[in-house]
Enzyme design. Sequence first.
Site, PDB file in Angstrom:
ATOM      1  N   GLY A  13      62.555 -61.549  24.250  1.00 53.86           N
ATOM      2  CA  GLY A  13      64.090 -61.867  24.757  1.00 53.86           C
ATOM      3  C   GLY A  13      64.730 -60.563  24.433  1.00 53.86           C
ATOM      4  O   GLY A  13      65.914 -61.080  23.962  1.00 53.86           O
ATOM      5  N   ASP A  63      57.398 -65.437  30.855  1.00 50.92           N
ATOM      6  CA  ASP A  63      57.940 -66.593  30.106  1.00 50.92           C
ATOM      7  C   ASP A  63      57.130 -67.043  28.954  1.00 50.92           C
ATOM      8  O   ASP A  63      55.887 -67.323  28.736  1.00 50.92           O
ATOM      9  CB  ASP A  63      57.699 -67.882  31.293  1.00 50.92           C
ATOM     10  CG  ASP A  63      58.384 -69.106  30.640  1.00 50.92           C
ATOM     11  OD1 ASP A  63      58.636 -69.199  29.414  1.00 50.92           O
ATOM     12  OD2 ASP A  63      58.814 -69.976  31.497  1.00 50.92           O
ATOM     13  N   ASN A  90      62.054 -63.972  19.257  1.00 50.65           N
ATOM     14  CA  ASN A  90      63.693 -63.859  19.421  1.00 50.65           C
ATOM     15  C   ASN A  90      64.045 -64.619  20.806  1.00 50.65           C
ATOM     16  O   ASN A  90      65.040 -65.213  20.552  1.00 50.65           O
ATOM     17  CB  ASN A  90      64.259 -62.617  19.640  1.00 50.65           C
ATOM     18  CG  ASN A  90      65.621 -62.515  19.737  1.00 50.65           C
ATOM     19  OD1 ASN A  90      66.673 -62.969  19.219  1.00 50.65           O
ATOM     20  ND2 ASN A  90      66.020 -62.112  21.109  1.00 50.65           N
ATOM     21  N   SER A 142      67.518 -70.591  13.212  1.00 57.29           N
ATOM     22  CA  SER A 142      68.917 -70.795  13.440  1.00 57.29           C
ATOM     23  C   SER A 142      69.473 -71.648  12.135  1.00 57.29           C
ATOM     24  O   SER A 142      68.586 -72.645  11.686  1.00 57.29           O
ATOM     25  CB  SER A 142      69.184 -71.617  14.820  1.00 57.29           C
ATOM     26  OG  SER A 142      70.590 -72.118  14.690  1.00 57.29           O
ATOM     27  N   TYR A 155      67.761 -78.282  20.303  1.00 59.49           N
ATOM     28  CA  TYR A 155      67.857 -77.261  19.661  1.00 59.49           C
ATOM     29  C   TYR A 155      67.457 -77.320  18.293  1.00 59.49           C
ATOM     30  O   TYR A 155      66.919 -76.256  17.792  1.00 59.49           O
ATOM     31  CB  TYR A 155      69.111 -76.465  19.983  1.00 59.49           C
ATOM     32  CG  TYR A 155      69.189 -75.090  19.565  1.00 59.49           C
ATOM     33  CD1 TYR A 155      68.765 -74.005  20.337  1.00 59.49           C
ATOM     34  CD2 TYR A 155      69.923 -74.567  18.540  1.00 59.49           C
ATOM     35  CE1 TYR A 155      68.754 -72.625  19.832  1.00 59.49           C
ATOM     36  CE2 TYR A 155      70.112 -73.374  18.188  1.00 59.49           C
ATOM     37  CZ  TYR A 155      69.602 -72.164  18.871  1.00 59.49           C
ATOM     38  OH  TYR A 155      70.012 -71.115  18.434  1.00 59.49           O
ATOM     39  N   ALA A 157      65.990 -79.478  16.712  1.00 58.14           N
ATOM     40  CA  ALA A 157      64.194 -79.678  16.490  1.00 58.14           C
ATOM     41  C   ALA A 157      63.435 -78.577  16.609  1.00 58.14           C
ATOM     42  O   ALA A 157      62.613 -78.276  15.670  1.00 58.14           O
ATOM     43  CB  ALA A 157      63.940 -80.910  17.183  1.00 58.14           C
ATOM     44  N   LYS A 159      64.160 -75.387  16.242  1.00 59.51           N
ATOM     45  CA  LYS A 159      64.417 -74.324  15.267  1.00 59.51           C
ATOM     46  C   LYS A 159      64.013 -74.808  13.775  1.00 59.51           C
ATOM     47  O   LYS A 159      63.541 -73.883  12.953  1.00 59.51           O
ATOM     48  CB  LYS A 159      66.086 -73.797  15.307  1.00 59.51           C
ATOM     49  CG  LYS A 159      66.549 -73.300  16.308  1.00 59.51           C
ATOM     50  CD  LYS A 159      65.670 -72.002  16.737  1.00 59.51           C
ATOM     51  CE  LYS A 159      66.451 -70.960  17.694  1.00 59.51           C
ATOM     52  NZ  LYS A 159      65.287 -69.979  18.128  1.00 59.51           N
ATOM     53  N   ILE A 188      76.698 -66.061  16.088  1.00 61.82           N
ATOM     54  CA  ILE A 188      76.632 -65.014  16.520  1.00 61.82           C
ATOM     55  C   ILE A 188      77.253 -64.513  17.850  1.00 61.82           C
ATOM     56  O   ILE A 188      76.979 -65.426  18.672  1.00 61.82           O
ATOM     57  CB  ILE A 188      75.075 -64.367  16.489  1.00 61.82           C
ATOM     58  CG1 ILE A 188      74.464 -64.626  15.211  1.00 61.82           C
ATOM     59  CG2 ILE A 188      75.187 -62.867  16.600  1.00 61.82           C
ATOM     60  CD1 ILE A 188      75.281 -64.116  13.769  1.00 61.82           C
TER      61      ILE A 188
HETATM   62  P1  NAP Z   1      70.741 -64.594  24.690  1.00 66.70           P
HETATM   63  O1  NAP Z   1      71.865 -63.803  24.719  1.00 66.70           O
HETATM   64  O2  NAP Z   1      70.605 -65.781  25.593  1.00 66.70           O
HETATM   65  O3  NAP Z   1      69.512 -63.824  24.831  1.00 66.70           O
HETATM   66  C1  NAP Z   1      68.278 -64.463  24.766  1.00 66.70           C
HETATM   67  C2  NAP Z   1      67.072 -63.625  25.579  1.00 66.70           C
HETATM   68  O4  NAP Z   1      65.690 -64.549  25.779  1.00 66.70           O
HETATM   69  C3  NAP Z   1      67.568 -63.381  26.973  1.00 66.70           C
HETATM   70  O5  NAP Z   1      67.419 -62.218  27.424  1.00 66.70           O
HETATM   71  C4  NAP Z   1      66.812 -64.420  27.859  1.00 66.70           C
HETATM   72  O6  NAP Z   1      66.557 -64.308  29.161  1.00 66.70           O
HETATM   73  C5  NAP Z   1      65.560 -64.391  27.037  1.00 66.70           C
HETATM   74  N1  NAP Z   1      64.638 -65.552  27.318  1.00 66.70           N
HETATM   75  C6  NAP Z   1      65.139 -66.853  27.551  1.00 66.70           C
HETATM   76  N2  NAP Z   1      64.420 -67.651  27.974  1.00 66.70           N
HETATM   77  C7  NAP Z   1      62.831 -66.810  27.861  1.00 66.70           C
HETATM   78  C8  NAP Z   1      61.807 -67.225  28.244  1.00 66.70           C
HETATM   79  N3  NAP Z   1      61.211 -68.416  28.491  1.00 66.70           N
HETATM   80  N4  NAP Z   1      60.918 -66.080  28.201  1.00 66.70           N
HETATM   81  C9  NAP Z   1      61.392 -65.032  27.686  1.00 66.70           C
HETATM   82  N5  NAP Z   1      62.525 -64.564  27.603  1.00 66.70           N
HETATM   83  C10 NAP Z   1      63.299 -65.421  27.590  1.00 66.70           C
HETATM   84  O7  NAP Z   1      70.617 -65.169  23.341  1.00 66.70           O
HETATM   85  P2  NAP Z   1      71.021 -64.697  21.906  1.00 66.70           P
HETATM   86  O8  NAP Z   1      72.322 -65.286  21.222  1.00 66.70           O
HETATM   87  O9  NAP Z   1      70.862 -63.321  21.811  1.00 66.70           O
HETATM   88  O10 NAP Z   1      69.917 -65.449  21.016  1.00 66.70           O
HETATM   89  C11 NAP Z   1      68.625 -64.796  20.613  1.00 66.70           C
HETATM   90  C12 NAP Z   1      68.101 -65.672  19.375  1.00 66.70           C
HETATM   91  O11 NAP Z   1      68.881 -65.983  18.411  1.00 66.70           O
HETATM   92  C13 NAP Z   1      67.565 -67.062  20.161  1.00 66.70           C
HETATM   93  O12 NAP Z   1      66.344 -67.635  19.597  1.00 66.70           O
HETATM   94  C14 NAP Z   1      68.905 -68.031  19.539  1.00 66.70           C
HETATM   95  O13 NAP Z   1      68.157 -69.333  19.487  1.00 66.70           O
HETATM   96  C15 NAP Z   1      68.904 -67.321  18.093  1.00 66.70           C
HETATM   97  N6  NAP Z   1      70.193 -67.773  17.658  1.00 66.70           N
HETATM   98  C16 NAP Z   1      71.345 -67.083  18.236  1.00 66.70           C
HETATM   99  C17 NAP Z   1      72.679 -67.666  17.805  1.00 66.70           C
HETATM  100  C18 NAP Z   1      73.778 -67.349  18.250  1.00 66.70           C
HETATM  101  O14 NAP Z   1      74.949 -67.634  17.673  1.00 66.70           O
HETATM  102  N7  NAP Z   1      73.989 -66.304  19.528  1.00 66.70           N
HETATM  103  C19 NAP Z   1      72.595 -68.269  16.562  1.00 66.70           C
HETATM  104  C20 NAP Z   1      71.450 -68.509  15.832  1.00 66.70           C
HETATM  105  C21 NAP Z   1      70.255 -68.339  16.711  1.00 66.70           C
HETATM  106  P3  NAP Z   1      67.825 -64.851  30.237  1.00 66.70           P
HETATM  107  O15 NAP Z   1      68.512 -63.642  30.528  1.00 66.70           O
HETATM  108  O16 NAP Z   1      66.985 -65.418  31.391  1.00 66.70           O
HETATM  109  O17 NAP Z   1      68.344 -66.163  29.687  1.00 66.70           O
END
Ligand code: NAP
Length: 248
Positions: A13, A63, A90, A142, A155, A157, A159, A188
């Site tokens: 990701g 994926d 990630n 998370s 989500y 469950a 995490k 974030i």
């Molecule tokens: P993001 O900006 O949506 O980036 C996630 C990346 O993962 C995107 O490039 C997405 O591609 C890719 N992705 C999604 N589904 C995928 C799949 N099936 N196979 C391969 N790649 C895939 O999210 P982020 O905020 O950076 O989050 C990154 C991680 O941190 C996640 O695990 C999220 O749950 C965790 N997190 C985030 C926050 C927050 O506040 N942002 C808080 C706690 C935890 P697409 O462009 O297709 O979507």
Amino acid sequence: MGMLDGKVALVTGSARGIGQAIAKKLAGEGADIALCDLKAEWLAETAAIVEAAGRKVKCLEADVSNAAAVDTVVSGAIEALGKVDILVNNAGITKDTLMIRMSEQDWDSVISVNLKGTFLFTKAVARPMMKQRTGCIVNIASIIGLIGNAGQCNYAASKAGVIALTKSAAKELASRNVRVNAVAPGFIQTRMTDGLPEDVRKRMLDAIPMGRFGTPEDVANVVLFLTSDASSYMTGQVLTVCGGMVTA
Ligand code: NAP
């Protein structure tokens, strides 16, 4: 000298958001990076960042919930960069709604990407890491997996599952010098959170003792710590990065 000189890291990701910041941070400390996202062409921006740091990069698409594609990514990374020392799970998605309105599909897709994807990648690197007697896996969980959240039962469950998977894998792999830890970010600023309604964002901000949202770099700094020798006696741990929202 970088903290990760001579290492190879695989970051899922990593086209944007936290994954991109992690790839940038690890490359800045000397690691070559295998990038993975749903489409390889979306990885061009992150690849340019890694190359600008003077490191080798390989872009791979999968994926993360597809077992065959995950195996192909891991073998592709090893073929291109020689090995995988570090895996950062990630990739993650949200499909938020109250439980009584949540479709089975919304449940299944979030569990598949966030939890099954983490399992598949961890399993795929476990054998080569055990063989090389060194490895480091960091799962991005998370705080919602620790405290729950209305509108995010799928989500939360997924995490919570990632945290339990982290602790179990840590116990299975510790004797082979493979460490498995998790980072639990709070709120974030990325595209995942940009879409939230203003009233929700204000409520979240009010609940953060440090009075600001986190940045992807705040998370990447902790991932660097967990992937470096600075954390060499830590495994099965969950580090929160949330400005003090969760303190136990
Ligand atoms: P993001 O900006 O949506 O980036 C996630 C990346 O993962 C995107 O490039 C997405 O591609 C890719 N992705 C999604 N589904 C995928 C799949 N099936 N196979 C391969 N790649 C895939 O999210 P982020 O905020 O950076 O989050 C990154 C991680 O941190 C996640 O695990 C999220 O749950 C965790 N997190 C985030 C926050 C927050 O506040 N942002 C808080 C706690 C935890 P697409 O462009 O297709 O979507």
